[in-house]
Design an enzyme around this catalytic site. Structure first.
Site, PDB file in Angstrom:
ATOM      1  N   ASP A  80       0.849  -1.188   0.000  1.00 15.98           N
ATOM      2  CA  ASP A  80       0.000   0.000   0.000  1.00 15.98           C
ATOM      3  C   ASP A  80       0.886   1.240   0.000  1.00 15.98           C
ATOM      4  OD1 ASP A  80       0.978   0.111   2.664  1.00 15.98           O
ATOM      5  OD2 ASP A  80      -0.653  -1.202   3.299  1.00 15.98           O
ATOM      6  N   HIS A 415       0.731  -8.816  -3.780  1.00 17.38           N
ATOM      7  CA  HIS A 415      -0.212  -7.772  -3.368  1.00 17.38           C
ATOM      8  C   HIS A 415       0.579  -6.482  -3.196  1.00 17.38           C
ATOM      9  CE1 HIS A 415      -4.081  -6.520  -1.575  1.00 17.38           C
ATOM     10  NE2 HIS A 415      -3.334  -5.765  -0.771  1.00 17.38           N
TER      11      HIS A 415
END
Length: 563
Positions: A80, A415
């Protein structure tokens, strides 16, 4: 004990181990290069960030500020774009400690601004060029410069930048997200600068203190030491860890926050030799419940194994109870009865999240033990655990994105937003495009899954496919140790001598001179002493022997004083 027996060819939860690891020196060098450069793909701020090269937005979150002060920069947490100091502090200290202790195992293969890759249009290891600075040092400098900004004063320290819930709304690169606005994780974003957090500023202070003795640039050393002292002063006023919307919670530390300020004080002493820091460190050390965490893995929420090892070897401190001695402590962590004598540290593979932390963390801690104890007996186990993570298992399953040596099958769907280079806010995580070719060499180790011999291709499954700065740190450290033994780079022009090594060398030189003088049976004579010898007939023989012949030397008998 693990030290006495090594067994291989094991089958655990469907995975089998090879009879012997097969990685060459060059295989380990490739892994170290890749996993170190991963931190360049985590750069927030002006960068440069190599993974954003070729996108429309090569910079990100350059407007981060707290009370009007620029606090841009630093590393993103995982896949992120939030900067969580809780894990970042841990990662930066582990890497700085690794650099200090295993310096010769870290190479100079590229320039810190990545212009070499741009010029060659080759983002493989071959495309880089050395610049007389070890690569890990350059990655650490980028983070250290952020911590300098974060340590605003004794009452304000930035522990988190961004909001996890807002950040997770869109699946785009950091540069693209910066322009989306606050609600979707963009600028301006939340900055936390006054949390009741002793752990994060403590770990940052420890990292900065190491940098203050290891950076070859004198101005850098000065600013890092000043910031380390400021961060430590903040940490001493607090007690806890920053809560962050369920992404990181104080409760995860199980009440053990004192590792941060304890390690800060330890490293400040190692750098400054100010004994007041020893007193500070001992105060925190005595509050740490080492037995409570003696069966857990090394992770951002449990740095106590590092505190234990430094306390044991550097300060000669030992906790009470049955865990006296680093070997016993590590034996409890990585060699429980049900996993007795198994070489790969995956004792908690069934229940723990992010299981790859176990082999890399164990390898790193045993590497520290090996360095401080000068005991090589664990070197084989260290290499086996790291080789296993790099695909040296019968399933050829590599856990590092891009590492495909020896036919290893690397993860291809991590991810990680930057990996895919997507700047279209309309795409969701499952609609991510194929990554640019250069990004396939990301170098991040995934959280992993030891229950299957195949990789999970679901990008949204962050429990398995997340890559994070804290996961990579012990892996990079262990690789540094391995290479410091197998293929060391003894000297690079920008190296500075570690203060401990310098003091040790100076003491050995002093003893050598003393022993040499002792074997001659003489004490140094000054020209004045020789002049006085010549003035007295009873010392004429000694004058001729010691002052007229050879070096100005004299035996233990000094000339009598004449008042």
């Amino acid at each position: 004990m693990l030290k006495k027996t090594f067994l291989a060819g094991l089958a655990v939860f469907g995975l089998t181990f090879t009879d012997s690891f097969a990685l060459s020196d060059d295989d380990f060098i490739e892994a170290a290069w890749m996993t170190t450069r991963f931190y360049g793909a985590q750069r927030s701020g002006q960068g440069p960030n190599w993974i954003l090269d070729g996108t429309n937005n090569p910079t990100s979150f350059t407007k981060d500020n707290y009370n009007g002060k620029d606090v841009s920069g630093g590393w993103f947490d995982c896949g992120d774009h939030v900067m969580y100091g809780q894990s970042q502090g841990f990662a930066s200290y582990v890497l700085a400690l690794s650099f200090a202790e295993f310096t010769k195992g870290f190479y100079d293969l590229y320039t810190g601004d990545y212009t070499d890759y741009k010029a060659s249009k080759d983002y493989t290891r071959k495309g880089g060029k050395p610049n007389d600075v070890r690569d890990l040092l350059e990655e650490l400098r980028y983070e250290a410069d952020f911590w300098v900004k974060a340590a605003i004063d004794e009452s304000h320290f930035v522990t988190v930048k961004g909001n996890g819930n807002q950040d997770h709304n869109k699946w785009v690169t950091a540069g693209a997200m910066s322009k989306l606005g606050t609600g979707d994780g963009g600028e301006p974003r939340e900055i936390t600068g006054n949390a009741d957090d002793s752990f994060t500023p403590g770990m940052a202070a420890a990292m900065l203190a190491v940098m203050a003795r290891m950076d070859p640039d004198e101005k850098n050393r000065e600013k890092y030491l000043k910031a380390a002292k400021t961060a430590f002063a903040y940490a001493k006023k607090k007690n806890g860890v920053t809560n962050s919307q369920g992404f990181y919670e104080k409760s995860w530390w199980q009440g053990i926050y004192d590792d941060g300020p304890c390690l800060a004080a330890m490293e400040l002493f190692r750098t400054t030799r100010d004994s007041s820091y020893v007193t500070e460190a001992r105060k925190y050390y005595d509050k740490i419940d080492f037995e409570k965490n003696s069966f857990t893995r090394l992770s951002y929420s449990d740095a106590s194994p590092i505190t234990y090892i430094l306390g044991d070897f550097y300060f000669k401190w030992h906790p009470q109870g049955d865990l006296a001695g680093t070997e016993n402590y590590l034996e409890n962590m990585y060699n429980l009865p049900e996993y007795k004598n198994k070489d790969i540290f995956i004792k908690d593979a069934k229940t723990a999240g992010f299981p790859t932390r176990s082999p890399s963390g164990g390898a790193f801690l045993y590497a520290l033990y090996a360095k401080f104890s000068k005991d090589k007996i664990y070197d084989e186990v260290i290499e086996k655990n790291i080789a296993y993570l790099l695909g040296d298992n019968n399933d050829k399953k590599s856990y590092v994105v891009g590492y495909t040596r020896n036919g290893a099958k690397a993860p291809t769907r991590p991810h990680h937003r930057g990996y895919y280079g997507n700047e279209d806010a309309g795409r969701d995580v499952n609609g991510a495009p194929n990554p640019p070719e250069k990004n396939k060499l990301l170098g991040g180790m995934i959280a992993g899954n030891f229950n299957s011999g195949s990789h999970d291709g679901n990008i949204s499954n962050w429990q398995v496919n997340e890559v994070c700065v804290d996961i990579n740190a012990p892996l990079v450290g262990a690789l540094g140790y391995i290479l410091s033994k197998r293929a060391p780079v003894d000297s690079i022009g920008s190296d500075v001598e570690d203060i401990d090594e310098k003091l040790k060398r100076e003491e050995e030189e002093r003893r050598g001179r003393k022993e040499k003088e002792g074997t001659r049976g003489y004490r140094s004579w000054s020209s004045l002493q020789c002049k006085r010898l010549r003035s007295y007939p009873q010392f004429l023989f000694r004058y001729n022997q010691q002052c007229e012949q050879g070096p100005v030397q004299g035996p233990g008998v000094q000339p009598q004083r004449q008042d």
